[in-house]
Design an enzyme around this catalytic site. Structure first.
Site, PDB file in Angstrom:
ATOM      1  N   GLN A  23     -10.127  -4.931   1.045  1.00 45.65           N
ATOM      2  CA  GLN A  23     -11.450  -5.643   2.049  1.00 45.65           C
ATOM      3  C   GLN A  23     -12.661  -5.420   1.165  1.00 45.65           C
ATOM      4  OE1 GLN A  23     -11.841  -7.372   4.577  1.00 45.65           O
ATOM      5  NE2 GLN A  23     -13.882  -8.005   4.450  1.00 45.65           N
ATOM      6  N   ASP A  28      -5.110 -12.992  -1.896  1.00 46.59           N
ATOM      7  CA  ASP A  28      -6.798 -13.367  -2.121  1.00 46.59           C
ATOM      8  C   ASP A  28      -6.976 -13.736  -3.828  1.00 46.59           C
ATOM      9  OD1 ASP A  28      -9.201 -12.858   0.070  1.00 46.59           O
ATOM     10  OD2 ASP A  28      -8.899 -10.205  -0.344  1.00 46.59           O
ATOM     11  N   LYS A  32      -8.383 -10.310  10.696  1.00 47.86           N
ATOM     12  CA  LYS A  32      -7.086 -10.852  10.442  1.00 47.86           C
ATOM     13  C   LYS A  32      -5.443  -9.879  10.556  1.00 47.86           C
ATOM     14  CE  LYS A  32      -9.747 -10.754   5.597  1.00 47.86           C
ATOM     15  NZ  LYS A  32     -10.531  -9.501   4.577  1.00 47.86           N
TER      16      LYS A  32
HETATM   17  N1  GUN Z   1     -15.417 -10.132   2.305  1.00 49.18           N
HETATM   18  C1  GUN Z   1     -15.934 -11.224   3.083  1.00 49.18           C
HETATM   19  N2  GUN Z   1     -14.392 -11.736   3.032  1.00 49.18           N
HETATM   20  C2  GUN Z   1     -13.394 -11.846   1.445  1.00 49.18           C
HETATM   21  C3  GUN Z   1     -12.295 -12.009   1.315  1.00 49.18           C
HETATM   22  O1  GUN Z   1     -11.944 -13.121   1.491  1.00 49.18           O
HETATM   23  N3  GUN Z   1     -11.528 -11.233   1.176  1.00 49.18           N
HETATM   24  C4  GUN Z   1     -11.866 -10.303   1.110  1.00 49.18           C
HETATM   25  N4  GUN Z   1     -11.036  -9.075   0.253  1.00 49.18           N
HETATM   26  N5  GUN Z   1     -13.169  -9.483   1.107  1.00 49.18           N
HETATM   27  C5  GUN Z   1     -13.741  -9.937   1.709  1.00 49.18           C
END
Ligand code: GUN
Length: 295
Positions: free
Chosen positions: A97, A120, A53
């Site tokens: 996350q 998100d 990311k």
């Molecule tokens: N953990 C696995 N995929 C994601 C996601 O798209 N967003 C977040 N915040 N955590 C994750």
């Protein structure tokens, strides 16, 4: 046309569009759009996601703020960090996350994020906006799936869609998005009776259950479109592993009309859509108009 839906190529194109808009935003706003990512603990898969990311955010010409906290960070400290990011004018998007360590209440942390920075789309306000057709932020993976479908087919109106899985992150928002596209939507899950028969009705099958190669080719209506959200690491002999989806690709591909491979299908879309959501958030937060139709 190739049966395979190439999510990797689509994601590259989307990131290029985001990068061009991000450059324009920087000129107009006098600052870069910014994404803050919070990682608590040392889960290896999460570390890989967060690293990717950060890299892709910078590559798109946006600022990346990474906050890596030890696994034993108290919930109160995490909530204080979220509050600090909520009021930081350089931060347009906040992503915490998941999963979080067991001592932290995930719902409480997500609820603390300013919904207008919740790129998100996990906050209940954004879930409610999606359910009621208001503009907000939509979870990245299901939005990416719908983008791939619309790119392939244009209108989805009237199609029968079956979503397998009812998670808040994929299944439920996926169903909402397909309803908004005028599909007739069935949500199946672990308690569904005769799942193969339910799947056989579908023009569009979205598999998001986290069970390796569960959906078989003989469950599919010939010509159906299959969107495989699963990413499962399974043993491949000699101590090696490989990635497979929730769909048994070998038996499904000959029956399907179109299908996303794993890897290279839905997976690459998630971060590309996150960057898309972040540049949209930046415009909204800065009060700068943006034509979202090309995004
Ligand atoms: N953990 C696995 N995929 C994601 C996601 O798209 N967003 C977040 N915040 N955590 C994750």
């Amino acid at each position: 046309m190739d049966k395979r839906i190439d999510g990797k190529a689509f994601a590259e194109g989307l990131r290029a569009r985001v990068a061009s808009i991000a450059a324009d935003f920087e000129g107009r706003a006098g600052r870069q759009a910014g994404l803050a990512v919070v990682l608590v603990g040392e889960d290896p898969a999460s570390q890989v996601y967060v690293r990717n990311k950060g890299k892709q955010t910078l590559a798109c010409g946006m600022a990346s703020f990474e906050h890596k906290l030890p696994a034993e960070t108290p919930e109160a400290d995490l909530l204080a960090l979220v509050e600090q990011l909520n009021v930081d004018p350089a931060v347009d998007g906040i992503l915490v996350q998941l999963p979080l360590p067991a001592h932290v209440n995930e719902s409480k942390v997500i609820a603390a994020i300013n919904p207008d920075k919740d790129v998100d789309g996990f906050h209940v306000v954004n879930a409610g906006r999606l359910a009621t057709g208001l503009p907000g932020f939509v979870p990245c993976t299901p939005l990416g799936c719908v983008m791939l479908l619309k790119d392939r087919f244009g209108s989805l109106a009237g199609l029968d869609a079956v979503v397998i899985g009812r998670s808040n992150i994929v299944g439920k928002p996926m169903a909402q998005l397909l309803i908004a596209e005028s599909c007739t939507v069935t949500v199946a899950h672990s308690r569904t009776r005769d799942l193969p028969e339910v799947v056989r009705r579908a023009d569009i099958v979205v598999a998001a259950v986290g069970r390796p190669e569960m959906v078989k080719g003989d469950w599919l209506k010939p010509g159906a479109t299959v969107i495989d959200v699963g990413i499962n690491r399974v043993p491949a002999g000699e101590g090696k592993t490989r990635l497979v989806g929730d769909v048994d690709f070998a038996s499904a591909a000959p029956v399907a009309g179109a299908i996303t491979p794993v890897p290279g299908g839905v997976g690459p879309m998630t971060i590309a859509v996150l960057l898309r959501n972040t540049i949209v958030a930046a415009h909204r937060n800065a009060g700068i108009a943006l034509d979202e139709s090309g995004l």
